[in-house]
Design an enzyme around this catalytic site. Structure first.
Site, PDB file in Angstrom:
ATOM      1  N   SER A  72       0.799  -1.231   0.000  1.00 29.28           N
ATOM      2  CA  SER A  72       0.000   0.000   0.000  1.00 29.28           C
ATOM      3  C   SER A  72       0.829   1.277   0.000  1.00 29.28           C
ATOM      4  CB  SER A  72      -0.925   0.020   1.213  1.00 29.28           C
ATOM      5  OG  SER A  72      -2.066  -0.729   0.913  1.00 29.28           O
ATOM      6  N   LYS A  75       0.382   3.426  -2.915  1.00 25.41           N
ATOM      7  CA  LYS A  75      -0.795   4.290  -3.053  1.00 25.41           C
ATOM      8  C   LYS A  75      -0.415   5.777  -2.981  1.00 25.41           C
ATOM      9  CE  LYS A  75      -3.763   0.587  -1.360  1.00 25.41           C
ATOM     10  NZ  LYS A  75      -4.409  -0.086  -0.242  1.00 25.41           N
ATOM     11  N   TYR A 199      -4.117  -2.066  -9.993  1.00 25.14           N
ATOM     12  CA  TYR A 199      -3.992  -2.053  -8.532  1.00 25.14           C
ATOM     13  C   TYR A 199      -3.113  -3.208  -8.027  1.00 25.14           C
ATOM     14  CZ  TYR A 199      -5.150  -2.488  -3.642  1.00 25.14           C
ATOM     15  OH  TYR A 199      -5.043  -2.609  -2.285  1.00 25.14           O
ATOM     16  N   TYR A 251      -4.161   2.896   8.071  1.00 20.63           N
ATOM     17  CA  TYR A 251      -5.458   2.235   8.251  1.00 20.63           C
ATOM     18  C   TYR A 251      -6.125   2.765   9.513  1.00 20.63           C
ATOM     19  CZ  TYR A 251      -2.458  -0.783   5.442  1.00 20.63           C
ATOM     20  OH  TYR A 251      -1.557  -1.247   4.538  1.00 20.63           O
ATOM     21  N   VAL A 269       1.179  -3.826   3.818  1.00 24.95           N
ATOM     22  CA  VAL A 269       1.154  -5.118   4.498  1.00 24.95           C
ATOM     23  C   VAL A 269       2.402  -5.974   4.223  1.00 24.95           C
ATOM     24  CG1 VAL A 269      -1.362  -5.243   4.746  1.00 24.95           C
ATOM     25  CG2 VAL A 269      -0.258  -6.260   2.724  1.00 24.95           C
TER      26      VAL A 269
HETATM   27  N1  GLU Z   1      -2.520  -5.483  -2.031  1.00 27.40           N
HETATM   28  C1  GLU Z   1      -2.983  -5.451  -0.692  1.00 27.40           C
HETATM   29  C2  GLU Z   1      -4.465  -5.681  -0.648  1.00 27.40           C
HETATM   30  O1  GLU Z   1      -5.180  -5.136  -1.425  1.00 27.40           O
HETATM   31  C3  GLU Z   1      -2.608  -4.113  -0.114  1.00 27.40           C
HETATM   32  C4  GLU Z   1      -2.831  -4.115   1.309  1.00 27.40           C
HETATM   33  C5  GLU Z   1      -2.043  -3.080   2.018  1.00 27.40           C
HETATM   34  O2  GLU Z   1      -0.818  -3.000   1.961  1.00 27.40           O
HETATM   35  O3  GLU Z   1      -2.721  -2.324   2.689  1.00 27.40           O
HETATM   36  O4  GLU Z   1      -4.945  -6.447   0.116  1.00 27.40           O
END
Ligand code: GLU
Length: 316
Positions: A72, A75, A199, A251, A269
């Site tokens: 993430s 992002k 994504y 998060y 993650v």
């Molecule tokens: N590719 C992971 C998912 O969509 C990203 C999760 C993350 O790092 O927050 O579950």
């Protein structure tokens, strides 16, 4: 008599060595993100940290040159590119509020009619990928992201780990649900599978702490890429991305991170965290075990030690 730069360098070196020493003695790593199979096979003892300072130096310790899945953290860079394409119109499709829910929550999206709370939860990032697809095939959109990361990091070695991308797709049922729901609400302009393809691959970008710290410099230094002097974003936009990182970057553990670490940060993650100390440094840390919020356990602890020892905070 040492210069201020030499003093800062020595202090930073000593703090990083102490952090590495502390982490090496710990065994309570936290949980690996084994819902993405290759991430479940990473050695939890891995630990790296890199600090890129204003004067162009990089201070590193541990496994700082080993690539890991940035997940993430990507992002942040995708958001930067999307804002470059559509500017503030992005905010008609994605909010700017912390979600208070897990990163892949479905229930909140339904209550809020398919408009994700922010660009750092999965639904928001999928909308951002949809924006990056405008006028492009998925491969071109990903190529653009990769070129951007290589430029920012001054390093052509940044790559997409296709094994991770395949595993993400294989297990990405919640993300498929989020994308389909947003399509039903009219908040995706391309077929969901295309936005999801971008994504999943963007999450599978692999970078080392050194590369990531270098890539984050524009956020620490007023939107400017220090090695070339080129403006990546305006100072105001860099500030806004930092604000979102501070409020939404961890998060539903974002408040905890702001409280204990005190600077903007974005976690993934894969166990990485990019942290921004405005005007001072860009920092990347990696330790694959995650805490209860899904953020790197030792990575968060290491950043807390670093910002405390260096007296770095955006709160004065
Ligand atoms: N590719 C992971 C998912 O969509 C990203 C999760 C993350 O790092 O927050 O579950």
């Amino acid at each position: 008599m040492l210069t201020a730069k030499e003093r800062q360098g020595r202090r930073l070196r000593a703090v990083l060595d102490a952090i590495l020493h502390d982490v090496s003695a710990r065994r309570d790593y936290g949980a690996l993100a084994d819902y993405i199979a290759p991430l479940g096979r990473i050695d939890p003892r891995k630990f790296g940290i890199a600090v890129a300072t204003r004067d162009g130096r990089v201070f590193a310790a541990g496994d700082a040159d080993e690539p890991f899945s940035i997940q993430s953290i990507s992002k942040v860079f995708a958001l930067t590119l999307a804002l470059g394409k559509v500017g503030d119109a992005l905010w008609e499709r994605v909010g700017q509020e912390p979600s208070g829910n897990r990163f892949n929550s479905i229930v909140q999206l339904e209550y809020e009619s398919g408009v994700p709370r922010n660009p750092f939860i999965n639904a928001g990032a999928i909308v951002v990928c949809d924006v990056l697809l405008a006028g492009h095939e998925p491969k071109e959109a990903l190529g653009e992201t990769l070129r951007f990361l290589r430029f920012l990091a001054d390093d052509g070695g940044v790559f997409i780990d296709s094994g991770v991308a395949v595993a993400e797709k294989a297990g990405g049922f919640r993300n498929v649900a989020l994308a389909n729901f947003m399509m039903a609400c009219g908040n995706l302009l391309h077929p969901p599978e295309l936005a999801l393809g971008v994504y999943f691959h963007q999450c599978a970008v692999a970078m080392s702490c050194r590369q990531l710290a270098l890539a984050g410099r524009y956020l620490a230094f007023g939107g400017v890429h220090p090695s070339t002097g080129r403006s990546v974003v305006s100072p105001q936009r860099a500030r806004r991305v930092n604000a979102l990182m501070l409020t939404c970057g961890h998060y539903d553990g974002s408040g905890d991170f702001a409280f204990h670490v005190g600077v903007p940060g974005k976690s993934g993650v894969g166990g990485g965290i990019l942290a921004v100390i405005p005007g001072v440094a860009s920092v990347a840390v990696w330790s694959p075990g995650l805490n209860e919020y899904g953020n790197s356990k030792f990575g968060t602890a290491a950043l807390q030690s670093l910002t405390t020892e260096m007296n770095w905070s955006v709160f004065g």
